[in-house]
Design a protein around this motif. Structure first.
Motif, short mmCIF file in Angstrom:
data_model
loop_
_atom_site.label_atom_id
_atom_site.label_comp_id
_atom_site.label_asym_id
_atom_site.label_seq_id
_atom_site.Cartn_x
_atom_site.Cartn_y
_atom_site.Cartn_z
N MET A 1 -19.72 -7.16 12.61
CA MET A 1 -18.49 -7.34 13.43
C MET A 1 -17.37 -6.30 12.91
O MET A 1 -16.29 -6.25 13.57
N THR A 2 -17.93 -5.64 11.85
CA THR A 2 -16.80 -4.51 11.27
C THR A 2 -17.04 -3.26 11.98
O THR A 2 -16.32 -2.25 11.77
N LYS A 3 -18.20 -2.92 12.94
CA LYS A 3 -18.22 -1.85 13.45
C LYS A 3 -18.09 -2.03 14.78
O LYS A 3 -18.45 -3.08 15.31
N GLY A 4 -17.71 -0.80 15.58
CA GLY A 4 -17.49 -0.79 16.82
C GLY A 4 -18.78 -1.11 17.74
O GLY A 4 -20.01 -0.65 17.12
N TYR A 5 -18.94 -1.95 18.83
CA TYR A 5 -20.24 -2.14 19.27
C TYR A 5 -20.18 -2.43 20.77
O TYR A 5 -19.14 -3.27 21.24
N THR A 6 -20.87 -1.83 21.46
CA THR A 6 -20.99 -2.17 22.86
C THR A 6 -22.42 -2.02 23.32
O THR A 6 -22.96 -0.99 23.15
N ARG A 7 -23.02 -3.26 23.81
CA ARG A 7 -24.40 -3.11 24.40
C ARG A 7 -24.26 -2.44 25.88
O ARG A 7 -23.26 -2.82 26.60
#
Length: 193
Positions: A104-110
């Motif tokens: 959750m500390t990293k940018g993420y988009t599926r």
């Protein structure tokens, strides 16, 4: 459900337990039909200056709680008793695990298409050329399972500005092996802060 989750976490993580109990916190079940006694819950706390989010595995009515966010190795606990019987369930479980266990500390988009990537609104000419190459060179598509069990599922994410292809193997017992590969580094996307 919030009270049961908070109670289960009090000794393990008092700070998360407090955030879960807060008035502005929501706990939403995530669809994962193949799981047995466990369910995945998306917990969003809007308390404080910055929202916080965790995905948790919850057994029964909260007798056991496992924080999944940032801990993909904990998935095996939540998959106990799972029965994956179809390609659709394999896709659902692969996507739920990808979202729930991410850092959750990293940018993420599926993503399901290159068009889902939020590129810079005003790219330079070089960035425009790179965006065109990315669009041309990568066949990003919605997750789809192949096989009869175990299933092979391909997922795509943008993680900390990188385009990542995930080749995921989903077994009939819900165990999952994710083999991620960064296929494009440093996409021309806005920097997450």
């Amino acid at each position: 459900m919030k009270d049961q989750i908070a109670t289960a976490l009090e000794d393990v993580s008092p700070s998360i337990a407090r955030a879960v109990r807060a008035e502005g916190t929501t706990a939403t079940s995530v669809d994962a039909a193949a799981l047995g006694d466990w369910q995945v819950v998306d917990v969003l706390s809007r308390e404080g200056a910055h929202p916080q989010r965790w995905f948790m595995g919850v057994k029964g009515e909260g007798s056991e709680v496992v924080v999944l966010s940032g801990f993909p190795e904990r998935w095996s606990r939540v998959a106990e008793g799972a029965q994956v019987t179809s390609a659709d369930q394999a896709v659902e479980l692969a996507t739920v695990r990808a979202d729930a266990t991410r850092d959750m500390t990293k940018g993420y988009t599926r993503i399901e298409a290159v068009d889902d990537i939020r590129f810079l609104p005003k790219p330079s000419p070089e960035q425009t050329d790179r965006i065109a190459a990315i669009t041309r060179d990568h066949d990003v598509a919605p997750a789809k399972a192949t096989g009869q069990g175990p299933w092979e599922v391909r997922l795509w994410t943008v993680t900390d500005g990188d385009l990542v292809r995930h080749d995921v193997r989903v077994a009939t017992d819900g165990s999952i092996t994710d083999t991620p590969e960064v296929v494009e580094r440093d996409l021309p996307v806005p920097v997450a802060r």
